[in-house]
Design an enzyme around this catalytic site. Structure first.
Site, PDB file in Angstrom:
ATOM      1  N   GLY A 244       0.833  -1.195   0.000  1.00 35.57           N
ATOM      2  CA  GLY A 244       0.000   0.000   0.000  1.00 35.57           C
ATOM      3  C   GLY A 244       0.869   1.247   0.000  1.00 35.57           C
ATOM      4  O   GLY A 244       2.015   1.226  -0.447  1.00 35.57           O
ATOM      5  N   SER A 245       0.325   2.318   0.521  1.00 35.87           N
ATOM      6  CA  SER A 245       1.037   3.595   0.508  1.00 35.87           C
ATOM      7  C   SER A 245       2.128   3.620   1.564  1.00 35.87           C
ATOM      8  O   SER A 245       2.084   2.886   2.561  1.00 35.87           O
ATOM      9  CB  SER A 245       0.061   4.738   0.767  1.00 35.87           C
ATOM     10  OG  SER A 245      -0.371   4.731   2.120  1.00 35.87           O
ATOM     11  N   GLY A 249       2.163   2.274   5.401  1.00 32.27           N
ATOM     12  CA  GLY A 249       3.247   1.351   5.712  1.00 32.27           C
ATOM     13  C   GLY A 249       4.029   1.772   6.938  1.00 32.27           C
ATOM     14  O   GLY A 249       4.415   0.933   7.769  1.00 32.27           O
ATOM     15  N   GLU A 266       5.776  -3.474   0.836  1.00 33.87           N
ATOM     16  CA  GLU A 266       5.913  -3.116  -0.579  1.00 33.87           C
ATOM     17  C   GLU A 266       5.058  -1.881  -0.772  1.00 33.87           C
ATOM     18  O   GLU A 266       3.829  -1.953  -0.810  1.00 33.87           O
ATOM     19  CB  GLU A 266       5.461  -4.286  -1.468  1.00 33.87           C
ATOM     20  CG  GLU A 266       5.931  -4.183  -2.904  1.00 33.87           C
ATOM     21  CD  GLU A 266       5.043  -3.282  -3.742  1.00 33.87           C
ATOM     22  OE1 GLU A 266       5.467  -2.121  -3.989  1.00 33.87           O
ATOM     23  OE2 GLU A 266       3.963  -3.710  -4.133  1.00 33.87           O
ATOM     24  N   CYS A 300       2.033   0.704  -8.305  1.00 28.84           N
ATOM     25  CA  CYS A 300       3.134   1.276  -7.518  1.00 28.84           C
ATOM     26  C   CYS A 300       4.395   1.470  -8.350  1.00 28.84           C
ATOM     27  O   CYS A 300       5.215   2.330  -8.046  1.00 28.84           O
ATOM     28  CB  CYS A 300       3.433   0.402  -6.316  1.00 28.84           C
ATOM     29  SG  CYS A 300       3.758  -1.329  -6.726  1.00 28.84           S
TER      30      CYS A 300
END
Length: 494
Positions: A244-245, A249, A266, A300
């Site tokens: 995610g963002s 994170g 990630e 991403c």
């Protein structure tokens, strides 16, 4: 399955999973927590109402994974491989259900989703993980004679219970990247999807039962930030894996830190796409634009920071017009569509805010799709921005939408400086006619993955992850397997 030449019937276009239940300890369970609507981002219609897990149900899912762990870990690698391959068989047979679930809750155009959202995840990545389960990773160090003669082995053992928390943009892929390696390593899993796209993961729960995985080896719960926080701070969770963002994170990392729980993160990216002066820009411009804009830029590793040598700038810009002519924004079920919607109206507003901020800072729209958007759905027409200082927000922050920025550079050193002028380091690409020079440039870029001349598909045996705010650890390949393994040194006298 419908052929490419045929339109999809309403029965396929409108299908959503009929289950609203979670999977805990091998049983389908109705949620006792928060209730929310799941929306189709292309139509704004409510396609399902779901109920998330209560705190007690989250505890039950973790406990089920904890109880199943010794038995699963004790299986041989070959036995786990057979289980995972059988699960992959079930997922392949369910492709006609997984595909519409993803198209309807994510908005990915079907022409992209068939391979990138379904087939690649199952046929390549999950199958690779299954085969990797049978690998003997023992390292025999040999003899050591101080102070007495000894021998040593290094062995790898599963870390335990894994909380796998996924993003909304690739619900099946991101889940498989995590649970494929975790299961292969001998771990048990509690899987939590983004609350924006829970349906595909709920369907996974039923397919887990169909595949005959032992009860508790995989558990599926849904919920919002409170459920995610409970999992990432749970004392009985041994590893947290999140996609995610970077902002979320960082919070997950802090929550896990209280128990010194390991994390694999990630996260985002602001990936550069460098065009060196020896490149025929007419041959690469279309591919570059169609790549960063796929899945409506909600990826991403989107290569949306275009660094082009100043001598080729105008030529590249002109060549890009053809790509923008090929961008079709609209109905994800139309095979002609290659740009779907943003996931929610607030995200659409955020993406449009990057355009407004860039124009206010003196930037301009260099290229854009100007066709009228559908009346319903959270669509954004692709835009290429230019005329911005590299410190501008659009050059530094992840947009996660169909917006790219074009920046000229003077020479190779300037290109490297710009490429590395970011808090992220997930991916990059170098277009260069000279393979030796291309490799030199690639080695100077601080990113977890660097493609040369477009690279290729996402290899299941190669690591994926990044530097800086792009995350911690790696997914995929042997490197992703090691995230779910503990290292033990065994030494004995001889």
């Amino acid at each position: 399955m419908t052929t490419q030449a045929e339109p999809f019937p309403a029965s396929v276009r409108e299908w959503v999973p009929d289950t609203r239940t979670m999977l805990i300890g091998g049983r389908m369970v109705d949620g006792d927590g928060e209730v929310w609507d799941v929306l189709n981002p292309a139509t704004e219609a409510v396609i399902a109402t779901v109920t998330g897990a209560s705190a007690g149900q989250v505890d039950a899912a973790v406990e089920a994974a904890r109880e199943a762990f010794p038995g699963w870990a004790a299986l041989s690698g070959q036995e786990r491989a057979r289980h995972i391959h059988r699960f992959a068989d079930v997922l392949e047979a369910a492709a006609d259900r997984l595909l519409p679930s993803i198209v309807n809750e994510v908005g990915t155009p079907v022409s992209l989703a068939e391979y990138l959202q379904v087939k690649m995840a199952v046929q390549e990545h999950l199958r690779w993980a299954a085969d990797a389960a049978a690998t003997d990773r023992t390292v025999h160090l040999g003899s050591y004679d101080k102070p007495v003669p000894t021998m040593s082995d290094v062995v790898y053992e599963p870390v335990g219970v894994v909380a796998a928390i996924t993003g909304y943009n690739y619900p099946l892929n991101l889940a498989i990247f995590k649970f494929g390696a975790a299961l292969a390593a001998g771990c048990t899993v509690v899987l939590l999807p983004s609350p924006r796209t829970p349906l595909t993961t709920l369907l996974l729960g039923q397919l887990i039962l169909d595949a005959g995985l032992p009860p508790g080896v995989m558990n599926v719960v849904i919920g919002g930030a409170d459920v995610g926080q409970q999992l990432s701070s749970h004392r009985a969770v041994d590893r947290v894996s999140f996609t995610g963002s970077d902002g979320v994170g960082a919070r997950i990392m802090a929550q896990a830190a209280a128990n010194l729980t390991g994390v694999t993160l990630e996260l985002g990216g602001k990936s550069p796409n460098i065009v060196m002066p020896d490149v025929d820009v007419r041959q690469v411009a279309v591919e570059m634009h169609l790549r960063w804009s796929r899945n409506a830029g909600q990826g991403c590793a989107a290569l949306a920071r275009l660094l082009v040598h100043e001598e080729r700038y105008e030529e590249f810009l002109e060549a890009g017009r053809s790509a923008f002519d090929q961008m079709v924004v609209g109905d994800p079920w139309d095979r002609a569509t290659n740009i779907g919607p943003m996931i929610r109206p607030d995200h659409k507003a955020r993406v449009l805010g990057f355009i407004d901020d860039s124009l206010a800072a003196g930037g301009r729209k260099l290229l854009e799709v100007s066709k009228p958007l559908p009346e319903r759905g959270w669509f954004v027409n692709p835009v290429l921005l230019g005329g911005l200082d590299h410190s501008a927000r659009a050059c530094q922050e992840e947009i996660f939408g169909p917006i790219a920025v074009l920046v000229p550079f003077r020479d190779t050193d300037d290109a490297i400086r710009l490429a590395n002028d970011t808090a992220y380091g997930l991916a990059a690409n170098v277009w260069c006619a000279d393979p030796v020079e291309a490799r030199r440039v690639a080695e100077r870029i601080r990113a977890g993955t660097v493609w040369i001349n477009g690279g290729g598909a996402m290899r299941p045996d190669a690591p994926f992850g990044g530097y800086g705010r792009s995350g911690v650890g790696r997914e995929l390949g042997e490197w992703g397997m090691r995230e779910y393994l503990e290292v033990k040194h065994i030494q004995w006298r001889v």
